[in-house]
Scaffold this active site. Structure first.
Site, mmCIF file in Angstrom:
data_model
loop_
_atom_site.group_PDB
_atom_site.id
_atom_site.type_symbol
_atom_site.label_atom_id
_atom_site.label_comp_id
_atom_site.label_asym_id
_atom_site.label_seq_id
_atom_site.Cartn_x
_atom_site.Cartn_y
_atom_site.Cartn_z
ATOM 1 N N CYS A 146 -110.417 78.332 54.291
ATOM 2 C CA CYS A 146 -111.055 77.748 55.474
ATOM 3 C C CYS A 146 -112.568 77.642 55.277
ATOM 4 O O CYS A 146 -112.999 76.912 54.389
ATOM 5 C CB CYS A 146 -110.668 78.527 56.739
ATOM 6 S SG CYS A 146 -111.014 77.606 58.264
ATOM 7 N N HIS B 70 -104.740 77.811 56.412
ATOM 8 C CA HIS B 70 -104.647 79.266 56.385
ATOM 9 C C HIS B 70 -103.313 79.698 55.786
ATOM 10 O O HIS B 70 -102.321 79.821 56.516
ATOM 11 C CB HIS B 70 -104.784 79.826 57.804
ATOM 12 C CG HIS B 70 -106.174 79.728 58.345
ATOM 13 N ND1 HIS B 70 -107.120 80.703 58.145
ATOM 14 C CD2 HIS B 70 -106.787 78.738 59.024
ATOM 15 C CE1 HIS B 70 -108.255 80.341 58.699
ATOM 16 N NE2 HIS B 70 -108.083 79.143 59.248
ATOM 17 N N GLU C 277 -102.434 82.527 54.960
ATOM 18 C CA GLU C 277 -102.062 83.825 55.539
ATOM 19 C C GLU C 277 -101.456 83.685 56.930
ATOM 20 O O GLU C 277 -101.003 84.664 57.515
ATOM 21 C CB GLU C 277 -103.282 84.759 55.551
ATOM 22 C CG GLU C 277 -104.327 84.497 56.636
ATOM 23 C CD GLU C 277 -105.242 83.309 56.380
ATOM 24 O OE1 GLU C 277 -104.969 82.526 55.447
ATOM 25 O OE2 GLU C 277 -106.230 83.149 57.121
#
Lengths: 212, 238
Positions: free
Chosen positions: A79, A183, A185
């Site tokens: 990001c 993202h 994650e």
């Protein structure tokens, strides 16, 4: 050991938790000394470009990022951690990025709601890159208003794109440097699979990060 | 392209367990709202968020009892991606910008509970589970919340909540028209057609709790319905 750079901004725990979940040895580092010996470096980032680069420099962890990239230690920017690899951003005029990759970060154009805060399809580059398991499109979760505009796709570094108002460069790979706008994650199974490939990549890294 | 996010958790009994289940079933996003009875239970909330974030790797919004930027910070540090604020934002709208400036607008969800008030012919904001009127025009508040820096609106129709009659589509359309930030539709889903209607009325994300909670439908069935209706959505096997 994978070092997650913690320069005091935003939610860095998600990246750490995902890497731990995958069984990686993770260290959240707040100073360059703690990053010594890392075989992989992750630079997360949320918030504004200017606030992130300022905090990164104040923590001197910019030196870790630059050393890792220079020494070809596997590196992943996520990001704003991806955006900071470029020269500058129209979000924060005057703030200097790390200038590791050529280009500037600018607001997404087109008639779309901003931020792009949703799952979207990422299309891998057709030629092989280490980042992807296959050339098939994958869904990833995005939260962003700005995106790097890469000068002439120098050296063909863009390995993933997505459509939102325009075609966005959302994944790059150069040597052992990866950058992603989405993202991983927070992108469920596909995101974890990408991080797992990074962990494996870092595990193969013969030369841990040296302090300069 | 426009993606429809799927959200599937609200007022859950055992949030961590349900979060894990819905993640496994293909939910795109999770929302914890008021999972603890009172603001005295904030530590419990933070702990639940932390335990969820240890094993669930999709976006997580947490609301209930957030009264300050510090409350938001604790939840975000525990692993929430967004915090939802409701009555505290009504009492002091600057709270929206305080959180947005510190953590980014994408972190701030303003939850609006709206009810049609026939006497005045408009939707008004209600608090305390829809019982307490504020006489604030819900559309005006949505616009104002965006101006203060909200990154998303979680819009619940208190007329429809718990009825299984479907989202209040007129309310959704009006708020969608009036604002430029993502809109989460909530309140009233009873069958899968309601989800399709909500997406077509302008919702960027569809919140449904009871149809999943009580096992009426699976997330896979909901996604299949949306996909066959021509709505782009992350497939279940992604």
């Amino acid at each position: 050991m994978i070092a997650v750079l913690d320069y005091g901004i935003g939610n860095l725990r998600s990246a750490e938790k995902a890497l731990v979940h995958l069984g990686a040895e993770v260290r959240v580092v707040t100073s360059p000394a703690e990053a010594r010996g890392a075989t992989g470096v992750v630079l997360p980032g949320v918030g504004s470009f200017g606030a992130c680069v300022d905090a990164l420099r104040a923590s001197r962890l910019d030196q870790v990022a630059l050393a890792a990239i220079d020494q070809k230690v596997p590196f992943l920017g996520i990001c704003v951690g991806y955006q900071m690899l470029f020269d500058e951003s129209t979000e924060s005029p005057g703030a200097r990025g790390l200038s590791v990759l050529p280009g500037e970060v600018r607001r997404i154009a087109g008639e779309v709601r901003l931020p792009q805060m949703q799952w979207n399809i990422v299309t891998p580059r057709p030629t092989v890159s280490r980042m992807w398991a296959s050339p098939l499109p994958v869904w990833m979760y995005f939260v962003h208003t700005y995106v790097p505009s890469i000068e002439g796709n120098t050296g063909g570094i863009v390995v993933g794109s997505c459509e939102y108002g325009e075609t966005l460069s959302v994944a790059v790979e150069r040597d052992r440097l990866w950058g992603v706008q989405f993202h991983p994650e927070k992108s469920g199974r596909e995101g974890l699979a990408l991080l797992d490939r990074f962990v494996a990549f870092a595990g193969e890294s013969a030369t841990p990060l040296e302090r300069r | 392209m426009k993606g429809i996010n799927f959200i599937g958790l609200k007022d859950a009994g055992d949030p961590v367990e349900l979060a894990r289940r819905y993640d496994g079933e293909g939910a795109d996003e999770l929302v914890f709202l008021d999972i603890t009875a009172s603001s005295d239970d904030r530590d419990t909330m933070v702990e639940v968020v932390a335990r969820t974030a240890d094993e669930v790797f999709i976006p997580l919004t947490v609301g209930g009892g957030v009264r300050s930027a510090d409350d938001a910070r604790r939840l975000l540090r525990a692993g929430a991606d967004k915090v939802s604020i409701n009555s505290a934002a009504l009492a002091r709208p600057a709270l929206i910008s305080e959180i947005a400036e510190t953590f980014g607008t994408q972190c701030v969800v303003v939850a609006i509970d709206a009810r049609w008030v026939a006497e005045v012919g408009r939707w008004e904001v209600f608090t305390h589970g829809g019982r307490r009127p504020t006489e604030i025009n819900a559309l005006d508040w949505a616009v104002e919340a965006e101006r203060w820096g909200a990154g998303e609106i979680l819009l619940t129709s208190m007329d429809r909540d718990g009825t299984a009659d479907g989202y209040d589509l007129a309310l959704l359309r009006d708020v969608h028209e009036a604002t430029n930030i993502p809109l989460v539709a909530s309140g009233g889903v009873g069958n899968l057609d309601h989800l399709v209607e909500g997406a077509r009325a302008g919702a960027d994300a569809l919140l449904a709790a009871s149809i999943f909670h009580f096992g009426t439908y699976t997330i896979a069935e909901a996604k299949a319905k949306l996909t066959t209706s021509g709505i782009t959505i992350r497939p279940i096997d992604a």
